[in-house]
Scaffold this motif. Structure first.
Motif, PDB file in Angstrom:
ATOM      1  N   ILE A 218       0.831  -1.205   0.000  1.00 46.62           N
ATOM      2  CA  ILE A 218       0.000   0.000   0.000  1.00 46.62           C
ATOM      3  C   ILE A 218       0.865   1.254   0.000  1.00 46.62           C
ATOM      4  CG2 ILE A 218      -1.763   1.296   1.257  1.00 46.62           C
ATOM      5  CD1 ILE A 218      -2.805  -1.282  -0.008  1.00 46.62           C
ATOM      6  N   ASN A 219       1.916   1.251   0.801  1.00 43.28           N
ATOM      7  CA  ASN A 219       2.768   2.429   0.903  1.00 43.28           C
ATOM      8  C   ASN A 219       3.447   2.765  -0.424  1.00 43.28           C
ATOM      9  OD1 ASN A 219       5.786   3.571   2.124  1.00 43.28           O
ATOM     10  ND2 ASN A 219       3.882   4.517   2.787  1.00 43.28           N
ATOM     11  N   MET A 220       3.888   1.740  -1.155  1.00 44.72           N
ATOM     12  CA  MET A 220       4.489   1.993  -2.478  1.00 44.72           C
ATOM     13  C   MET A 220       3.466   2.589  -3.427  1.00 44.72           C
ATOM     14  SD  MET A 220       7.154  -1.145  -3.288  1.00 44.72           S
ATOM     15  CE  MET A 220       5.940  -2.459  -3.054  1.00 44.72           C
ATOM     16  N   ALA A 221       2.229   2.104  -3.343  1.00 46.17           N
ATOM     17  CA  ALA A 221       1.178   2.650  -4.209  1.00 46.17           C
ATOM     18  C   ALA A 221       0.831   4.079  -3.813  1.00 46.17           C
ATOM     19  CB  ALA A 221      -0.059   1.743  -4.124  1.00 46.17           C
ATOM     20  N   VAL A 222       0.779   4.347  -2.519  1.00 43.81           N
ATOM     21  CA  VAL A 222       0.510   5.696  -2.040  1.00 43.81           C
ATOM     22  C   VAL A 222       1.574   6.672  -2.543  1.00 43.81           C
ATOM     23  CG1 VAL A 222       0.487   7.172   0.023  1.00 43.81           C
ATOM     24  CG2 VAL A 222      -0.800   5.023   0.007  1.00 43.81           C
ATOM     25  N   LYS A 223       2.839   6.273  -2.434  1.00 52.12           N
ATOM     26  CA  LYS A 223       3.929   7.146  -2.888  1.00 52.12           C
ATOM     27  C   LYS A 223       3.854   7.375  -4.389  1.00 52.12           C
ATOM     28  CE  LYS A 223       7.205   6.045   0.808  1.00 52.12           C
ATOM     29  NZ  LYS A 223       8.462   5.355   1.175  1.00 52.12           N
ATOM     30  N   ARG A 224       3.431   6.344  -5.126  1.00 47.59           N
ATOM     31  CA  ARG A 224       3.305   6.506  -6.582  1.00 47.59           C
ATOM     32  C   ARG A 224       2.197   7.484  -6.913  1.00 47.59           C
ATOM     33  NH1 ARG A 224       4.807   7.886 -10.404  1.00 47.59           N
ATOM     34  NH2 ARG A 224       5.072   6.904 -12.431  1.00 47.59           N
TER      35      ARG A 224
END
Length: 228
Positions: A218-224
């Motif tokens: 989720i965090n990688m998607a949020v940063k993207r």
């Protein structure tokens, strides 16, 4: 940048907390995600509402991947909607089809009317309809705020051509949420076709072998999303 939202589809309180910590802007709470997702327990709805002020949308579906309801099932759906409304949840995720796989406008409109002032998402029952354009118009006519879809394909990348068409046809009358295989690698491609709402569970087996939302996914998607 246009306003974007990342919705974490959480199948438990732990999954929801992982999604919240990772930066999701909204939680869709459900259970039995490995089977396709059904209405979460009332205890879990109450717990999540009590411990977080994040926007919470509740999936209301008696049986996974089944969008035609008996009268008893439909009455249960309406009671569940009222329960979520009483708890001041922010939204519900619902949908109903006829036997010919068109949108059941009577049931959908009833669910929308009872849900207000909560937001209403029409879920991926849309991806089972046989006339995409007509189904989209019917969902808009019923007053739904969001449509969750993979573009009527197994995942959003296979459905990206349809998603582009859906965004254009929707013409900002309803917000399109891309869901089904969304991850940090394909968010930019979806953004390019006009998607501003992203839905993913980020699920992986936890140490007990149970599917659970993974913080890093989720965090990688949020940063993207934040980089767009």
């Amino acid at each position: 940048m246009s306003k974007t939202n990342l919705e974490c589809c959480a199948n438990s309180i732990n999954s929801a907390l992982n999604g919240i910590k990772a930066g999701a802007s909204r939680i869709e709470l459900c259970q039995n995600l490995e089977q396709g997702g059904i209405t979460p327990s009332r205890d879990d709805i109450m717990k999540l509402r009590a411990i977080s002020d994040i926007k919470i949308h509740i999936l209301i579906l008696p049986k996974a991947n089944q969008f035609q309801y008996t009268e008893l099932e439909f009455q249960q759906i309406l009671e569940d909607i009222k329960f979520c409304k009483k708890l001041k949840c922010d939204g519900i995720v619902v949908g109903a089809l006829n036997s010919n796989l068109s949108v059941n406008k009577t049931q959908t409109k009833c669910m929308v009317d009872i849900a207000r002032p909560m937001k209403v998402t029409f879920h991926r029952a849309f991806d089972c309809t046989i006339n995409m354009n007509q189904a989209l118009n019917d969902i808009i006519d019923c007053g739904c705020d969001y449509l969750l879809t993979s573009g009527q394909k197994e995942n959003v990348i296979d459905g990206i051509k349809n998603l582009k068409q859906i965004v254009k046809l929707a013409n900002k009358k309803i917000s399109i949420i891309a869901g089904g295989g969304v991850n940090h690698n394909n968010i930019a491609s979806l953004y390019e076709i006009g998607i501003r709402e992203f839905h993913l569970s980020g699920k992986e087996p936890n140490k007990f072998g149970e599917l659970e939302t993974n913080y890093e996914n989720i965090n990688m998607a949020v940063k993207r999303v934040e980089s767009l």
